[in-house]
Write a protein that holds these residues in place. Structure first.
Motif, PDB file in Angstrom:
ATOM      1  N   ILE A 237       0.869  -1.176   0.000  1.00  0.00           N
ATOM      2  CA  ILE A 237       0.000   0.000   0.000  1.00  0.00           C
ATOM      3  C   ILE A 237       0.903   1.222   0.000  1.00  0.00           C
ATOM      4  O   ILE A 237       1.765   1.365   0.867  1.00  0.00           O
ATOM      5  N   ARG A 238       0.708   2.095  -0.965  1.00  0.00           N
ATOM      6  CA  ARG A 238       1.626   3.220  -1.145  1.00  0.00           C
ATOM      7  C   ARG A 238       0.889   4.555  -0.997  1.00  0.00           C
ATOM      8  O   ARG A 238      -0.248   4.702  -1.445  1.00  0.00           O
ATOM      9  N   GLY A 239       1.568   5.507  -0.372  1.00  0.00           N
ATOM     10  CA  GLY A 239       1.014   6.847  -0.214  1.00  0.00           C
ATOM     11  C   GLY A 239       0.451   7.074   1.173  1.00  0.00           C
ATOM     12  O   GLY A 239      -0.147   6.176   1.790  1.00  0.00           O
ATOM     13  N   ARG A 240       0.670   8.296   1.690  1.00  0.00           N
ATOM     14  CA  ARG A 240       0.292   8.618   3.064  1.00  0.00           C
ATOM     15  C   ARG A 240      -1.199   8.441   3.324  1.00  0.00           C
ATOM     16  O   ARG A 240      -1.588   7.858   4.338  1.00  0.00           O
ATOM     17  N   ASP A 241      -2.055   8.904   2.426  1.00  0.00           N
ATOM     18  CA  ASP A 241      -3.499   8.819   2.648  1.00  0.00           C
ATOM     19  C   ASP A 241      -3.963   7.368   2.754  1.00  0.00           C
ATOM     20  O   ASP A 241      -4.707   6.999   3.666  1.00  0.00           O
ATOM     21  N   LYS A 242      -3.523   6.524   1.825  1.00  0.00           N
ATOM     22  CA  LYS A 242      -3.961   5.128   1.808  1.00  0.00           C
ATOM     23  C   LYS A 242      -3.439   4.367   3.016  1.00  0.00           C
ATOM     24  O   LYS A 242      -4.160   3.579   3.627  1.00  0.00           O
ATOM     25  N   VAL A 243      -2.163   4.587   3.359  1.00  0.00           N
ATOM     26  CA  VAL A 243      -1.585   3.882   4.494  1.00  0.00           C
ATOM     27  C   VAL A 243      -2.258   4.323   5.795  1.00  0.00           C
ATOM     28  O   VAL A 243      -2.579   3.494   6.658  1.00  0.00           O
ATOM     29  N   ALA A 244      -2.495   5.626   5.947  1.00  0.00           N
ATOM     30  CA  ALA A 244      -3.126   6.129   7.170  1.00  0.00           C
ATOM     31  C   ALA A 244      -4.528   5.564   7.332  1.00  0.00           C
ATOM     32  O   ALA A 244      -4.916   5.139   8.427  1.00  0.00           O
ATOM     33  N   ARG A 245      -5.282   5.522   6.252  1.00  0.00           N
ATOM     34  CA  ARG A 245      -6.652   4.999   6.329  1.00  0.00           C
ATOM     35  C   ARG A 245      -6.650   3.500   6.637  1.00  0.00           C
ATOM     36  O   ARG A 245      -7.503   3.010   7.384  1.00  0.00           O
ATOM     37  N   PHE A 246      -5.693   2.794   6.061  1.00  0.00           N
ATOM     38  CA  PHE A 246      -5.590   1.362   6.335  1.00  0.00           C
ATOM     39  C   PHE A 246      -5.283   1.123   7.813  1.00  0.00           C
ATOM     40  O   PHE A 246      -5.919   0.304   8.465  1.00  0.00           O
ATOM     41  N   CYS A 247      -4.306   1.851   8.336  1.00  0.00           N
ATOM     42  CA  CYS A 247      -3.919   1.676   9.741  1.00  0.00           C
ATOM     43  C   CYS A 247      -5.043   2.078  10.690  1.00  0.00           C
ATOM     44  O   CYS A 247      -5.269   1.421  11.718  1.00  0.00           O
ATOM     45  N   ALA A 248      -5.750   3.152  10.355  1.00  0.00           N
ATOM     46  CA  ALA A 248      -6.838   3.613  11.208  1.00  0.00           C
ATOM     47  C   ALA A 248      -8.000   2.633  11.224  1.00  0.00           C
ATOM     48  O   ALA A 248      -8.740   2.535  12.211  1.00  0.00           O
ATOM     49  N   ALA A 249      -8.156   1.880  10.127  1.00  0.00           N
ATOM     50  CA  ALA A 249      -9.276   0.949  10.007  1.00  0.00           C
ATOM     51  C   ALA A 249      -8.976  -0.431  10.581  1.00  0.00           C
ATOM     52  O   ALA A 249      -9.867  -1.268  10.689  1.00  0.00           O
ATOM     53  N   VAL A 250      -7.716  -0.684  10.982  1.00  0.00           N
ATOM     54  CA  VAL A 250      -7.349  -2.010  11.480  1.00  0.00           C
ATOM     55  C   VAL A 250      -8.093  -2.363  12.755  1.00  0.00           C
ATOM     56  O   VAL A 250      -8.425  -3.515  13.013  1.00  0.00           O
ATOM     57  N   GLY A 251      -8.364  -1.391  13.585  1.00  0.00           N
ATOM     58  CA  GLY A 251      -9.149  -1.643  14.787  1.00  0.00           C
ATOM     59  C   GLY A 251      -8.351  -1.980  16.020  1.00  0.00           C
ATOM     60  O   GLY A 251      -8.866  -2.608  16.947  1.00  0.00           O
ATOM     61  N   LEU A 252      -7.082  -1.578  16.088  1.00  0.00           N
ATOM     62  CA  LEU A 252      -6.280  -1.867  17.273  1.00  0.00           C
ATOM     63  C   LEU A 252      -6.836  -1.176  18.510  1.00  0.00           C
ATOM     64  O   LEU A 252      -6.621  -1.637  19.632  1.00  0.00           O
ATOM     65  N   GLN A 253      -7.577  -0.062  18.270  1.00  0.00           N
ATOM     66  CA  GLN A 253      -8.071   0.678  19.419  1.00  0.00           C
ATOM     67  C   GLN A 253      -9.087  -0.127  20.229  1.00  0.00           C
ATOM     68  O   GLN A 253      -9.394   0.217  21.367  1.00  0.00           O
ATOM     69  N   ASN A 254      -9.608  -1.207  19.657  1.00  0.00           N
ATOM     70  CA  ASN A 254     -10.597  -2.022  20.361  1.00  0.00           C
ATOM     71  C   ASN A 254      -9.978  -3.267  20.991  1.00  0.00           C
ATOM     72  O   ASN A 254     -10.688  -4.135  21.483  1.00  0.00           O
ATOM     73  N   MET A 255      -8.666  -3.369  20.961  1.00  0.00           N
ATOM     74  CA  MET A 255      -7.977  -4.555  21.465  1.00  0.00           C
ATOM     75  C   MET A 255      -7.081  -4.196  22.656  1.00  0.00           C
ATOM     76  O   MET A 255      -6.508  -3.112  22.700  1.00  0.00           O
ATOM     77  N   ALA A 256      -6.990  -5.128  23.605  1.00  0.00           N
ATOM     78  CA  ALA A 256      -6.090  -4.949  24.744  1.00  0.00           C
ATOM     79  C   ALA A 256      -4.712  -5.465  24.352  1.00  0.00           C
ATOM     80  O   ALA A 256      -4.278  -6.534  24.767  1.00  0.00           O
ATOM     81  N   VAL A 257      -4.037  -4.709  23.525  1.00  0.00           N
ATOM     82  CA  VAL A 257      -2.744  -5.117  22.982  1.00  0.00           C
ATOM     83  C   VAL A 257      -1.654  -4.221  23.554  1.00  0.00           C
ATOM     84  O   VAL A 257      -1.791  -3.002  23.601  1.00  0.00           O
ATOM     85  N   GLY A 258      -0.568  -4.835  23.977  1.00  0.00           N
ATOM     86  CA  GLY A 258       0.597  -4.092  24.433  1.00  0.00           C
ATOM     87  C   GLY A 258       1.717  -4.238  23.430  1.00  0.00           C
ATOM     88  O   GLY A 258       1.600  -4.950  22.443  1.00  0.00           O
ATOM     89  N   TYR A 259       2.811  -3.549  23.677  1.00  0.00           N
ATOM     90  CA  TYR A 259       3.930  -3.620  22.753  1.00  0.00           C
ATOM     91  C   TYR A 259       5.238  -3.547  23.517  1.00  0.00           C
ATOM     92  O   TYR A 259       5.299  -3.112  24.654  1.00  0.00           O
ATOM     93  N   ARG A 260       6.288  -4.015  22.869  1.00  0.00           N
ATOM     94  CA  ARG A 260       7.636  -3.829  23.395  1.00  0.00           C
ATOM     95  C   ARG A 260       8.589  -3.715  22.228  1.00  0.00           C
ATOM     96  O   ARG A 260       8.330  -4.213  21.124  1.00  0.00           O
ATOM     97  N   TRP A 261       9.714  -3.068  22.474  1.00  0.00           N
ATOM     98  CA  TRP A 261      10.749  -2.935  21.451  1.00  0.00           C
ATOM     99  C   TRP A 261      11.456  -4.266  21.291  1.00  0.00           C
ATOM    100  O   TRP A 261      11.806  -4.916  22.263  1.00  0.00           O
ATOM    101  N   MET A 262      11.678  -4.655  20.043  1.00  0.00           N
ATOM    102  CA  MET A 262      12.242  -5.977  19.806  1.00  0.00           C
ATOM    103  C   MET A 262      13.762  -5.962  19.776  1.00  0.00           C
ATOM    104  O   MET A 262      14.424  -6.588  20.585  1.00  0.00           O
ATOM    105  N   ASP A 263      14.363  -5.242  18.816  1.00  0.00           N
ATOM    106  CA  ASP A 263      15.819  -5.282  18.703  1.00  0.00           C
ATOM    107  C   ASP A 263      16.439  -3.919  18.495  1.00  0.00           C
ATOM    108  O   ASP A 263      17.628  -3.764  18.540  1.00  0.00           O
ATOM    109  N   ASP A 264      15.636  -2.924  18.216  1.00  0.00           N
ATOM    110  CA  ASP A 264      16.138  -1.562  18.101  1.00  0.00           C
ATOM    111  C   ASP A 264      14.967  -0.620  18.290  1.00  0.00           C
ATOM    112  O   ASP A 264      13.925  -1.027  18.781  1.00  0.00           O
TER     113      ASP A 264
END
Length: 307
Positions: A237-264
């Motif tokens: 997926i190329r371009g700021r508009d398309k990538v932003a809309r894709f990421c916003a639509a993934v639905g992470l905001q409805n998940m109890a997901v945490g994160y950590r840095w892997m190697d850098d």
């Protein structure tokens, strides 16, 4: 097989695995390379081998190169983009970061327990660099790994690859130029890159389209690797508009997901009870915006990532 020969092999197992992983980009393939090296080592007359490390390295590198060539052909039939398999080396994992209320997620408690068993890496090839290495030819990649990651001299690489030292210099030179062209042009401060990654994650978790547009570079590209098992984009997926809309639509905001840095500062593990994705963010030349997003979702590739 004498006790001495077995101890010698075990002493080099970590090196052999790490070499193989950096060449093939797959944990399972790297383990197969180590196993093949062991079988070859078990068959020889060890009393006639003067430099065990050099002998074992030569077998592992050649076998890794052979498997990489075969794998490249197989990956042409892969469902969607193929990304390198993430691997968390042994050692105490970083604690999982917790998202605050503004992100709408409860987060995940820090991973605990004893350090994971396995191979300890003796150098640092980040997930971002592993992605760039996929764009090199098999021979360029192998020569680059041996020279840049492990510090082998050109003459020794030439003996391993059965090439002339001059041919090896050319391979390394071309590979280095290609890698530098794919990396940020200016040296990005880790704090700057991490801050950009934080902004991206918080925007994605919050479904904040405006914030995503601000942190993404205009020419950003997103790759998702679901391996045909997880729903993912089958093409970049190329371009700021398309990538932003894709990421916003993934639905992470409805998940109890945490994160950590892997190697850098740019490779992040997203996890619930177990890892669900490894996201690698490559910044632009300024370091303040994201130029590339690589997301590994294929569960088969997350078995070797610490939660």
């Amino acid at each position: 097989m004498t006790d001495f020969a077995e101890r010698t092999f075990q002493a080099h197992r970590g090196l052999l695995f790490t070499l193989a992983y950096d060449i093939v980009g797959s944990v399972d393939d790297a383990e197969d390379v180590v196993q093949e090296t062991w079988l070859r080592w078990a068959e020889v007359d060890h009393s006639r081998i003067e430099r065990a490390r050099a002998y074992l390295t030569r077998i592992a590198v050649r076998e890794g190169l052979r498997r990489l060539r075969i794998a490249r052909q197989a990956r042409e039939r892969y469902a969607g983009p193929w990304l390198p398999e993430p691997w968390t080396p042994s050692g105490s994992p970083d604690g999982m970061e917790r998202f605050g209320a503004a992100c709408g997620a409860g987060g995940v408690e820090p991973a605990g327990g004893d350090p994971a068993d396995g191979v300890v890496r003796t150098h640092n090839v980040s997930q971002g660099l592993m992605i760039v290495l996929e764009t090199l030819s098999p021979l360029e990649r192998t020569a680059f790994v041996l020279r840049e990651a492990f510090g082998y001299e050109h003459a020794e690489i030439a003996r391993i690859l059965d090439r002339s030292p001059e041919a090896v210099r050319q391979l390394v030179h071309r590979a280095r130029e290609h890698v530098q062209a794919r990396r940020p042009r200016f040296s990005t401060e880790p704090e700057t890159a991490r801050a950009a990654a934080e902004r991206f994650l918080h925007a994605a978790f919050g479904g904040d389209l405006a914030a995503l547009l601000e942190v993404l570079a205009p020419d950003v590209t997103l790759w998702t690797d679901g391996g045909g098992q997880i729903r993912a984009a089958l093409h970049p997926i190329r371009g700021r508009d398309k990538v932003a809309r894709f990421c916003a639509a993934v639905g992470l905001q409805n998940m109890a997901v945490g994160y950590r840095w892997m190697d850098d500062s740019t490779a992040i593990v997203l996890a619930e009870d177990a890892p669900i994705a490894v996201v690698t963010l490559i910044p632009d030349d300024s370091g303040a915006r994201i130029r590339e997003v690589h997301s590994v979702l294929n569960p088969d590739k997350l078995d070797h990532v610490l939660p």
